[in-house]
Scaffold this motif. Structure first.
Motif, mmCIF file in Angstrom:
data_model
loop_
_atom_site.group_PDB
_atom_site.id
_atom_site.type_symbol
_atom_site.label_atom_id
_atom_site.label_comp_id
_atom_site.label_asym_id
_atom_site.label_seq_id
_atom_site.Cartn_x
_atom_site.Cartn_y
_atom_site.Cartn_z
ATOM 1 N N ILE A 2 0.836 -1.196 0.000
ATOM 2 C CA ILE A 2 0.000 0.000 0.000
ATOM 3 C C ILE A 2 0.876 1.253 0.000
ATOM 4 O O ILE A 2 1.971 1.253 0.545
ATOM 5 N N ILE A 3 0.392 2.299 -0.646
ATOM 6 C CA ILE A 3 0.960 3.667 -0.647
ATOM 7 C C ILE A 3 2.326 3.748 -1.332
ATOM 8 O O ILE A 3 2.500 4.511 -2.282
ATOM 9 N N LEU A 4 3.316 3.003 -0.855
ATOM 10 C CA LEU A 4 4.674 3.062 -1.413
ATOM 11 C C LEU A 4 4.874 1.893 -2.376
ATOM 12 O O LEU A 4 4.895 0.726 -1.967
ATOM 13 N N ASP A 5 4.987 2.201 -3.668
ATOM 14 C CA ASP A 5 5.171 1.151 -4.672
ATOM 15 C C ASP A 5 6.191 1.592 -5.721
ATOM 16 O O ASP A 5 6.896 2.589 -5.549
ATOM 17 N N GLU A 6 6.255 0.850 -6.816
ATOM 18 C CA GLU A 6 7.260 1.129 -7.851
ATOM 19 C C GLU A 6 7.050 2.480 -8.526
ATOM 20 O O GLU A 6 7.957 3.011 -9.177
ATOM 21 N N ASN A 7 5.852 3.044 -8.386
ATOM 22 C CA ASN A 7 5.553 4.323 -9.040
ATOM 23 C C ASN A 7 5.835 5.532 -8.149
ATOM 24 O O ASN A 7 5.623 6.669 -8.563
ATOM 25 N N THR A 8 6.304 5.284 -6.917
ATOM 26 C CA THR A 8 6.582 6.379 -5.994
ATOM 27 C C THR A 8 7.891 7.073 -6.371
ATOM 28 O O THR A 8 8.936 6.434 -6.461
ATOM 29 N N ASN A 114 -7.604 15.604 0.745
ATOM 30 C CA ASN A 114 -7.529 14.178 0.409
ATOM 31 C C ASN A 114 -6.109 13.726 0.079
ATOM 32 O O ASN A 114 -5.884 12.977 -0.873
ATOM 33 N N LYS A 115 -5.153 14.206 0.883
ATOM 34 C CA LYS A 115 -3.762 13.810 0.705
ATOM 35 C C LYS A 115 -3.384 12.749 1.747
ATOM 36 O O LYS A 115 -4.000 12.658 2.808
ATOM 37 N N ILE A 116 -2.365 11.965 1.447
ATOM 38 C CA ILE A 116 -1.884 10.942 2.370
ATOM 39 C C ILE A 116 -0.792 11.558 3.235
ATOM 40 O O ILE A 116 0.277 11.919 2.741
ATOM 41 N N LEU A 117 -1.065 11.681 4.532
ATOM 42 C CA LEU A 117 -0.103 12.225 5.483
ATOM 43 C C LEU A 117 0.242 11.143 6.498
ATOM 44 O O LEU A 117 -0.642 10.655 7.210
ATOM 45 N N ILE A 118 1.514 10.776 6.571
ATOM 46 C CA ILE A 118 1.992 9.795 7.543
ATOM 47 C C ILE A 118 2.819 10.528 8.592
ATOM 48 O O ILE A 118 3.788 11.199 8.268
ATOM 49 N N GLY A 119 2.427 10.419 9.862
ATOM 50 C CA GLY A 119 3.111 11.103 10.942
ATOM 51 C C GLY A 119 2.308 12.305 11.410
ATOM 52 O O GLY A 119 1.112 12.416 11.134
ATOM 53 N N PRO A 120 2.973 13.202 12.154
ATOM 54 C CA PRO A 120 4.426 13.292 12.411
ATOM 55 C C PRO A 120 4.899 12.319 13.486
ATOM 56 O O PRO A 120 4.120 11.505 13.972
ATOM 57 N N ASN A 121 6.215 12.432 13.806
ATOM 58 C CA ASN A 121 6.845 11.575 14.803
ATOM 59 C C ASN A 121 6.635 10.112 14.443
ATOM 60 O O ASN A 121 6.156 9.321 15.248
ATOM 61 N N THR A 122 6.999 9.767 13.223
ATOM 62 C CA THR A 122 6.799 8.418 12.698
ATOM 63 C C THR A 122 8.119 7.833 12.218
ATOM 64 O O THR A 122 9.003 8.581 11.777
ATOM 65 N N PRO A 123 8.266 6.496 12.278
ATOM 66 C CA PRO A 123 9.418 5.873 11.629
ATOM 67 C C PRO A 123 9.248 5.793 10.117
ATOM 68 O O PRO A 123 10.188 5.453 9.407
ATOM 69 N N GLY A 124 8.018 6.080 9.634
ATOM 70 C CA GLY A 124 7.779 6.092 8.196
ATOM 71 C C GLY A 124 7.074 4.858 7.686
ATOM 72 O O GLY A 124 6.291 4.222 8.397
ATOM 73 N N ILE A 125 7.351 4.516 6.447
ATOM 74 C CA ILE A 125 6.702 3.399 5.766
ATOM 75 C C ILE A 125 7.744 2.625 4.977
ATOM 76 O O ILE A 125 8.673 3.208 4.412
ATOM 77 N N ILE A 126 7.583 1.300 4.952
ATOM 78 C CA ILE A 126 8.462 0.455 4.138
ATOM 79 C C ILE A 126 7.634 -0.598 3.421
ATOM 80 O O ILE A 126 6.740 -1.205 4.013
ATOM 81 N N THR A 127 7.865 -0.743 2.136
ATOM 82 C CA THR A 127 7.341 -1.867 1.366
ATOM 83 C C THR A 127 8.548 -2.734 1.020
ATOM 84 O O THR A 127 9.361 -2.355 0.162
ATOM 85 N N PRO A 128 8.730 -3.850 1.744
ATOM 86 C CA PRO A 128 9.949 -4.644 1.583
ATOM 87 C C PRO A 128 10.218 -5.039 0.128
ATOM 88 O O PRO A 128 9.311 -5.458 -0.597
ATOM 89 N N GLY A 129 11.451 -4.845 -0.281
ATOM 90 C CA GLY A 129 11.859 -5.176 -1.637
ATOM 91 C C GLY A 129 11.592 -4.080 -2.642
ATOM 92 O O GLY A 129 12.054 -4.140 -3.783
ATOM 93 N N VAL A 130 10.852 -3.037 -2.239
ATOM 94 C CA VAL A 130 10.509 -1.935 -3.140
ATOM 95 C C VAL A 130 11.189 -0.645 -2.698
ATOM 96 O O VAL A 130 11.863 0.026 -3.477
ATOM 97 N N GLY A 131 11.019 -0.283 -1.430
ATOM 98 C CA GLY A 131 11.621 0.957 -0.938
ATOM 99 C C GLY A 131 11.126 1.294 0.449
ATOM 100 O O GLY A 131 10.211 0.651 0.975
#
Length: 286
Positions: A2-8, A114-131
């Motif tokens: 989800i959210i973070l993929d090859e098109n990011t 309607n924007k995707i906001l992750i955080g604040p004070n977050t370790p972020g997001i990871i899609t393993p093998g993608v980024g």
């Protein structure tokens, strides 16, 4: 995933600062598609082959970008977040200690537009093998079909590592952030995992304080039919004392580990007593 993929295509705001440069190198090493960075007054330079600009607007005149990760000091983070949210679809705010009135404005703007906001004070997001857009140690993650959503970075790493060691992997892992007010909440992320064909099960890691987990329990009961396993940190926490995160404080009868665990179990979620139990419960449910 989800959210973070090859098109990011990602911009790092604050790429030349101490934190920004360190984690940009780590994200690049992981294979993340970082196409540019910003550092006002340092436009025209580059960092490890990534061109540096003065603003996102300058970047967009030359290339396509759709995501940002922010490593800007707390006092200036609101301006950086508005700059990103006004022009990009996804924004990850790593910065902690942002004044809560600033965060309220940032979150309200993101939701209104309607924007995707992750955080604040977050370790972020990871899609393993993608980024990864964040500060998590990439080597403990493994591509797979278990989605993880958490308020705690450290517990995310612990649970992901155990899932990997158990021979499974993760579709996407996302830290919603440890502050009282955040962008995406549990329900937003759980719904994305529900809709994602690459996610077969979900892990929700919560902690004491606030009512986010109780709200998530109600959402799960009404909307989620994939298996969900949960863990709530802070069973022994004393009322009235902040435990780590700004949002981790029990006030009155609500926000305790027990109240959250009860709500989740009533929604049909299996709640682990210890993080080490999670991978075994997932194996049993799948």
């Amino acid at each position: 995933m989800i959210i973070l993929d090859e098109n990011t295509k990602c911009v790092v705001q604050g790429i030349t600062g101490k934190q920004g440069s360190f984690h940009t190198q780590s994200m690049l090493d992981y294979g993340t598609n970082i196409v540019a960075g910003t550092s006002p007054g340092k436009g025209g330079q580059d960092f490890q082959g990534v061109p540096v600009y003065n603003s996102i607007e300058e970047i967009r005149e030359e290339m396509e970008v759709n995501a940002s990760i922010i490593f800007i000091p707390a006092a200036f983070a609101k301006d950086a977040a508005f700059e990103a949210l006004s022009q990009l679809e996804t924004v990850v705010v790593i910065t902690e200690h942002i004044p809560i009135h600033d965060t309220l404005e940032i979150v309200a703007y993101a939701r209104k537009n309607n924007k995707i906001l992750i955080g604040p004070n977050t370790p972020g997001i990871i899609t393993p093998g993608v980024g990864k857009l964040g500060i998590m140690p990439g080597h403990i993650f493994n591509p797979g079909d278990v989605g993880i959503v958490s308020r705690s970075g450290t517990l995310t790493y612990e649970v992901a590592s155990q899932i990997t060691q158990a021979g499974m992997g993760q579709s996407t892992c996302l830290g919603i952030g440890g502050d009282p007010v955040v962008g995406l909440d549990y329900s937003d992320v759980l719904q994305r995992f529900q809709d994602d064909p690459g996610t077969r099960a979900m892990v929700m890691i919560g902690e004491i304080g606030g009512n986010a987990e109780e709200k998530a329990a109600d959402f799960i009961a009404r909307n989620i039919d994939k298996p969900v396993v949960a863990y709530i940190a802070g069973v022994t926490a004393p009322p009235g004392k902040r435990m780590g995160h700004a949002g981790a404080i029990i006030e009155g009868e609500s926000g305790t580990a027990l109240s959250k665990k009860t709500a989740l179990e009533n929604a049909g979620v299996e709640v682990a007593d210890r993080p080490s139990q999670i991978s075994e419960i997932i194996k049993k449910l799948l």
